[in-house]
Structure formats: C-alpha cells, structure tokens
Design an enzyme around this catalytic site. Structure first.
Site, PDB file in Angstrom:
ATOM      1  N   PHE A 159      38.895  45.605 106.308  1.00 59.32           N
ATOM      2  CA  PHE A 159      39.866  45.885 105.237  1.00 59.32           C
ATOM      3  C   PHE A 159      40.572  44.629 104.745  1.00 59.32           C
ATOM      4  CE2 PHE A 159      39.905  49.788 107.970  1.00 59.32           C
ATOM      5  CZ  PHE A 159      39.153  50.572 107.120  1.00 59.32           C
ATOM      6  N   GLY A 219      30.610  47.127 107.297  1.00 61.98           N
ATOM      7  CA  GLY A 219      30.599  48.569 107.477  1.00 61.98           C
ATOM      8  C   GLY A 219      30.487  49.310 106.164  1.00 61.98           C
ATOM      9  N   LEU A 244      25.302  51.779  92.913  1.00 65.69           N
ATOM     10  CA  LEU A 244      23.977  51.364  93.387  1.00 65.69           C
ATOM     11  C   LEU A 244      23.432  52.300  94.467  1.00 65.69           C
ATOM     12  CD1 LEU A 244      24.527  47.500  93.497  1.00 65.69           C
ATOM     13  CD2 LEU A 244      23.598  48.915  91.649  1.00 65.69           C
ATOM     14  N   PRO A 302      24.735  56.145  95.864  1.00 69.14           N
ATOM     15  CA  PRO A 302      25.788  57.172  95.866  1.00 69.14           C
ATOM     16  C   PRO A 302      26.301  57.518  97.269  1.00 69.14           C
ATOM     17  CG  PRO A 302      23.984  57.820  94.428  1.00 69.14           C
ATOM     18  CD  PRO A 302      23.525  56.590  95.164  1.00 69.14           C
ATOM     19  N   THR A 334      26.627  55.449 100.102  1.00 70.60           N
ATOM     20  CA  THR A 334      27.565  54.448 100.615  1.00 70.60           C
ATOM     21  C   THR A 334      28.753  54.268  99.662  1.00 70.60           C
ATOM     22  OG1 THR A 334      26.161  52.728  99.653  1.00 70.60           O
ATOM     23  CG2 THR A 334      25.843  53.226 101.976  1.00 70.60           C
ATOM     24  N   GLY A 336      32.573  46.049  91.464  1.00 68.68           N
ATOM     25  CA  GLY A 336      32.848  46.286  92.890  1.00 68.68           C
ATOM     26  C   GLY A 336      33.493  47.636  93.108  1.00 68.68           C
ATOM     27  N   GLY A 339      34.908  48.469  96.626  1.00 71.58           N
ATOM     28  CA  GLY A 339      35.519  48.553  97.952  1.00 71.58           C
ATOM     29  C   GLY A 339      37.004  48.840  97.951  1.00 71.58           C
ATOM     30  N   GLU A 340      37.704  48.426  96.917  1.00 67.35           N
ATOM     31  CA  GLU A 340      39.162  48.480  96.975  1.00 67.35           C
ATOM     32  C   GLU A 340      39.816  49.445  96.008  1.00 67.35           C
ATOM     33  OE1 GLU A 340      40.564  44.155  98.215  1.00 67.35           O
ATOM     34  OE2 GLU A 340      38.594  44.210  97.309  1.00 67.35           O
TER      35      GLU A 340
HETATM   36 MO1  MOS Z   1      39.575  42.798 100.914  1.00 68.74          MO
HETATM   37  S1  MOS Z   1      41.621  42.935 101.250  1.00 68.74           S
HETATM   38  O1  MOS Z   1      39.604  41.665  99.635  1.00 68.74           O
HETATM   39  O2  MOS Z   1      38.955  41.996 102.309  1.00 68.74           O
END
Ligand code: MOS
Length: 708
Positions: A250, A479, A599, A601, A603, A671, A673-674
């Site tokens: 994270f 992960g 890319l 669905p 994950t 992206g 992830g966030e």
């Molecule tokens: Mo994320 S807080 O940019 O590793």
C-alpha cells in the site's frame, strides 16, 4: 549482464489476452505455500541465516549515553549486538530516516538504537530484551497543536508546487452569494499489509570487492538499490535486490525504511552469513511509514445554482524533524472542478516523530475527503442534488494546466452509478428515511487519480525453443496481479498465447523498472514490454530462431504532454446509523470508474474492491494515536487499530466504463491501484449526514458523533 537498451516508439497493441478474465498465474503457488516470500529464503543462496531483532528507543528525543550489551552478549544464542558505537559507518548519512546506528541522537520514539544478531529468532528477541540503553531525554513535541511553527516545504510529494493561486480568491469569496467555510481533519493512519516488512541480507567478498544480496519485501527492487547503494558506498551493480513475492504494501514498501538498513548493516558484520529480519506488526507502527494527519481549511464560494466562483484549500499537516515528507493533500483540488478564482497551499508542522510516507493515494485520499464533503455541504447550502452540483462545475479543460483532459468521464461515471445505485429515488434529506431504529441515508463523492507513467523502464524479449518467449522486467508484483497482467501484455504484444510467455520479474539483474507505486506500474512496465516486443518483431519478425533477444524502453511520446491525463470515478454509499447507539453500517458501496482499458477484470476488480474497502476503513475505523507524554504510537496492533474486516463489509461493488486510452499507454490502460480509496470516505460521511443530519468533518466517522 548489461544489454544495450533501444528506445522504441510504441503503437497500440491488439488486445487478445488483455481484457479477458485470466486467473492469477501465481495463484496456485501462493495458496499451496510454494511462493517464497522474503523470510522464506533461508536455504539455497541464503543458507544458515542469523536472525536479527531490533532494539527501539523508549524516548521521543534525546542522546544515548551508554549501551550496555554485556547481558545480551552473555546469552548463549546471541552472536553480536550492534549499536551506534560499533555499527559499520555509512558513506552518506543525509537521509535521517535511514542513517541509523551512526550517532547517539534519538529523533523519535521507536527509532532503532541497537539490534541483536543470534542463532535463532528466540535468542535474538531475548537478547534484545537484555540490551540496556541509557538515554538523556530532551523535551519533545509530537502533537500538531496550534501549528504555529508550520512552514512551507519547497515542493509536495513527489514534486508538485507547494502553493498555487489564480485570480483573486479573497475578493471572489467576499462577493460570493453562497459560501461554505469549514475545516476537515484526517487522522494519521498506518499501512497494514498482510505480510509485515521482512528481508534476508547477505554480503559476499568477491575479487572486485564486497557485494550485497537481498531478498526484500519491497515494492521496488531498483528503488531499494538506488537508495541503499550510495549510502553503503557501493556501485549499484554490487547490490542485487530480489522480491519474487510480496504480501502487500500500500506504499509502506515503496521506499526502503530503517529495518532494511538495520539488516544490511548487521549482515555486514556477519562474516558472509545471511541475516534475516522479520519486522513485527507492532514495530511497523513505529518504523515503516504512515499517512500524516491533515487539516484542510476549505472555502468554497458559489452562485445560488451551485456554480463555483472560488475554491480555497489550505492544508496544514505533520512531518518529521528527522526527514521531511510533504503529503500532496491539495493537488486534486487544483484540477477537480472549474472556478475562476483558486488557491491551494500546504504547510508542515515538524515534530519529533517517525517519518510519514506513502499510503494508498497519498494526497488524493485526505484531500478529496475534505473536498468532497465540502461539495456535499455546498449542495445542501444551495438546495441542489450533489450530482447536479458536480455537473454544474465540470471544467472544459484542466483548471490547473489549461490543457484539455485526455479522457475525463467523471459525469459518465456518475450517470452509470446513479442508474445502478437507484439514485433517482433518493429522498431529500436529511433524516428522510427510518427503518426501525436505523436512520438510512445515501451519499456520493467524486474520485480522481493522476495517470502517471514512470521514466526509466526497460524490458527484454528473448526467443526460446518452440515459439516461446522469455520476457523480463525488474517490476514487482506486490499482490496486485502484475505478474499475470504483464504476461498478458507480453503475449498480445508478441502475438502469441499466454502459455508461450516465460515472464521474469522482481530482480535487479533484469532490465530496470520503476516502483510499484502511484498506480503507475502497469502502464510503465507494460509500456516497456510493448516497446521491447515491437522492437523485437521489427528486427527479427514473428518466428525467429531461439536465442535472439532485444532490450528496449518506450520512447517519450511528445503528444502525451499535450493532454492532462487523469482517471475518474463516482462513489455511492448507503449508510445506516442506529438512532440510540450511533452504530454505523455501510450497507451498500459502489464505485464506477473510468481508468482506460481494464486489462484483466479479475485482478482489476480486486484492486477496486480493495480500494473501496480501504476507503470504507478510513471512513469508519482507521486512526492512530500518539501518547503526547512519551511519543509512542498507542494503537500498535490490529486490535487497537481496527482495519475493516469481513463483518464490516457488506455490499461492495465496482464497475468500470468500457473504454481505452491509448494516449497514456499502448495497452490503452491507465492505473487502477489507488483510485478506489479516493472519495470513498467522503461518500460514507455524506451518507451518514443524509441519514442523520449530523455533519461529520473529522475522520473517522464514529458512533459517538450521532449520540445526543
Ligand atoms: Mo502507492 S501509496 O503509490 O505505493
């Protein structure tokens, strides 16, 4: 092992595997325990390791006068004790967080002041308890208090201007018909990935000098090498870092922290034996970074129909005296909505505390919490629907840069979300709906995250027997599913099946890769893979003999800078608040996202749901506390620092728009992830307002706020 790196301008790939529901390629290895995480490297290249335990400062500020190691060294399992008097010297001590065991100064409670090497983990821990550290304590300050020593940093993370100003925000606010003026606070929070920080380090004397080898639980093997090598006085080529499997981060594993340095220094004294360090959950609360507390002073000026004329966002947040970190809390405010008069600023309060660092969406998470609750307050003040308010303030161009947006579909996200969530049926509120003893309400918030692509990435493609390809890039899968998605990208870029790709990642012997951070991994590493594949095919065609290889990086596309690239989302929440106890249940949570092409669905959904759950967690639970008398983090386990668990999470759903954005990457992806954490806490807080009429401005939203 050095290969020439060619620059290759990429063209969009033809998606075949990309976009399909491919299961994680390492899923079986992980669930059967065959995936080797950092501390599991204790044989083979890392035989017979010694174990390290950290000794931490018991005061928040002071000077060490004596370290008594006699009792520890008398322990039969203890091999050595390192402290500031005998630890190897660093070539560069300018990084105050990492330059540990170099002098007698104590900068924060929990700092590493000694460490114990032993034959077993138990002996190391017992030995650490026997080390006695005398410290002359000085006065310390660990509370932001009235913030009268706040200062302006040169930039905010990673390199944004500290302040921005356009027009005359004071005059515009003075003349505005509607003004929302409020202060919003977010607490300091700690990352809790499933796998705590851990590494195995080994030094080897070779004919050309010392070499260092690490298996580290990190988000970036090259970042670790780039940071540690100069501090150790080593050429980067003498440091090898691998991170084959990582149990989450994270952001807390995005830059090296002091435990890594402790293990590296201890291993230097271990005569070539590997040294293993597993940081404990409790130690993570002191040593591996955290999200700083923020105070956002917001002033919004608007016309009665909700059209913004002025946006003013002034942030005060906390940093450490030993090393600066400036969370970019107001940067999303700069590009989110149209308004002719605008102002943002960041000020830091330096304290005798550990160094803040990255936690999923640093900046956007606390900043958009404040902004999106303020927008909800403006909608109430104007008597209009909060989604209509966003429609009225949709900018034509990026208000910050003046550039057109590459792909701004915020309102499409709201439209789709409103349909799926049933927003049209929302009663005016607050306190419009009661179900037995529960007040029921709904709320929305916008989400956004920049589409970063990191420079300095390269990938290698080599042809193997039978039409197969070896593809390598030094990226880390912390992960997220990167190992799976990068193989899909490689397959499509080379025009072969996924099974024909042998992917190697997470090793500094591979072509260089940027950190798994800033939601930039897939577009940055994927772009390099596409560059290498397209260069390979241009040079060698589709069916080359085995043994041919190409290493390439993606050339800068000048057109990319002509647009502002961001992702967007709309978050919908339904909250129930018990009218007697104030208990809060978030019964529905929906995020609809515009992130370019998805890319994979499977994950991707996991990333969005994880982000939404982490946002819910920050909305309702997560909050760390320091004891001002002693400076330690009181909440230092998962009992006192609650992270949303299964029982807290009810109906969470994520959806995305069907689109592609080839201006950002040749895969058409931005992206993911966030963005799931951004705006989520605001949607939850806004829903509790709609339920109860109680406006909570300080996270987390807790039951006591609703009890009369
Ligand atoms: Mo994320 S807080 O940019 O590793």
């Amino acid at each position: 092992m050095s290969h020439p790196i060619t620059e290759q301008l990429t063209t969009p790939i033809e998606p075949r595997s990309v976009g399909t529901e491919v299961r994680r390629v390492d899923g079986v290895a992980k669930v059967t325990g065959r995936a080797t995480f950092a501390v599991e490297h204790d044989a083979g290249e890392m035989p017979d390791p010694l174990h390290l335990w950290l000794v931490q400062s018991q005061v928040a500020r002071g000077r060490i006068t004596r370290v008594d190691t006699d009792a520890a060294l008398a322990h039969p399992g203890v091999v050595a004790v390192l402290d500031h008097t005998n630890a190897p010297r660093l070539a560069d001590t300018s990084d105050g967080e990492l330059a540990i065991l170099q002098d007698e100064r104590v900068h924060f409670r929990g700092q590493i002041v000694a460490c114990v090497l032993a034959e077993t983990p138990e002996a190391a821990r017992e030995g650490a308890a026997l080390v006695h550290v005398d410290v002359t304590a000085s006065d310390h300050e660990v509370d932001m208090g009235d913030a009268d020593d706040a200062y302006a940093p040169d930039t905010v993370n990673p390199a944004y201007p500290t302040d921005t100003s356009e027009g005359d925000v004071e005059a515009a606010l003075a003349g505005a018909e509607v003004v929302v003026e409020q202060t919003y606070r977010t607490p300091f929070e700690h990352n809790n990935p499933m796998e705590p920080h851990a590494l195995v380090a080994r030094w080897e004397e070779r004919p050309d000098g010392p070499h260092l080898d690490l298996f580290d639980s990190t988000q970036g093997v090259f970042s670790v090498r780039r940071t540690l090598a100069p501090m150790l006085g080593l050429a980067p080529e003498r440091v090898r870092v691998r991170a084959p499997y990582v149990g989450g981060g994270f952001g807390s594993k995005g830059v090296p922290h002091s435990p890594e340095m402790a293990a590296v220094l201890a291993a230097r004294t271990a005569g070539g034996r590997p040294v293993k360090l597993a940081v404990t959950r409790q130690q993570m609360f002191a040593l591996t970074g955290y999200r700083t507390a923020t105070v956002s002073r917001f002033r919004l000026g608007a016309r009665p129909d909700g059209t913004l004329v002025a946006i003013d966002h002034r942030v005060v947040e906390q940093t450490s005296r030993v090393k600066e970190f400036a969370e970019q809390t107001a940067t999303a405010t700069r590009m989110m909505y149209a308004a002719p008069h605008r102002h943002t600023s960041h000020r830091l309060v330096p304290l005798d505390v550990a160094v803040p660092s990255w936690m999923r969406a640093p900046g956007e998470m606390p900043g958009m919490y404040a902004h999106e609750v303020a927008m909800d307050e403006l909608a109430v003040a104007c008597g209009i629907d909060p989604i209509v308010l966003r429609e009225r303030n949709e900018p034509d161009v990026d208000p910050e840069s003046g550039l057109p947006f590459g792909n701004r579909r915020l309102l499409d996200c709201f439209a789709r979300g409103a349909e799926r969530f049933g927003w049209a049926d929302r009663p005016a509120g607050p306190r419009a709906t009661r179900d037995g003893d529960w007040w029921v309400g709904t709320g929305v918030a916008s989400a956004t995250y920049p589409a970063y692509t990191a420079p300095g990435n390269a990938a290698r493609v080599a042809s193997l027997e039978g039409g197969r390809y070896a593809v390598s890039v030094g990226a880390v899968d912390l992960g997220t599913g990167a190992r799976t998605v990068l193989a899909q990208i490689a397959a499509d870029a080379l025009g072969v099946d996924l099974e024909d790709i042998d992917l190697a990642i997470a090793d500094t012997l591979l072509p260089p890769a940027s950190v798994a951070g800033g939601s930039s991994g897939t577009s940055s590493w994927g772009g390099a893979i596409v560059a290498a594949a397209q260069r390979f095919r241009a040079d060698h065609g589709g069916h080359p003999d085995p043994g041919v290889e190409t290493t390439a990086s993606a050339a800068d596309d000048p057109d990319k800078k002509r647009l502002a690239h961001h992702s967007f989302g709309a978050v919908f929440a339904e909250a129930r608040v018990h009218r007697a106890t104030g208990e809060i249940r978030v019964t529905r949570l929906l995020g609809v996202y515009s992130v370019g092409r998805v890319l994979n669905p499977v994950t991707a959904r996991s990333q969005f749901l994880g982000g939404l759950v982490m946002g819910l967690s920050s909305g309702l639970f997560e909050e760390s506390w320091r004891d001002p008398r002693f400076g330690h983090v009181v909440t230092q386990d998962l009992a006192s620092y609650h992270v949303a668990s299964h029982a807290d999470v009810l109906g969470v759903e994520a959806e995305w728009l069907d689109e592609e954005d080839t201006a950002v990457s040749p895969m058409g992806a931005r992206g993911i992830g966030e963005i799931g954490i951004v705006g989520t806490a605001a949607a939850v807080a806004n829903a509790t307002y709609h339920a109860t009429g109680v406006r909570v401005r300080d996270l987390p939203v807790t039951a006591d706020r609703f009890v009369e």
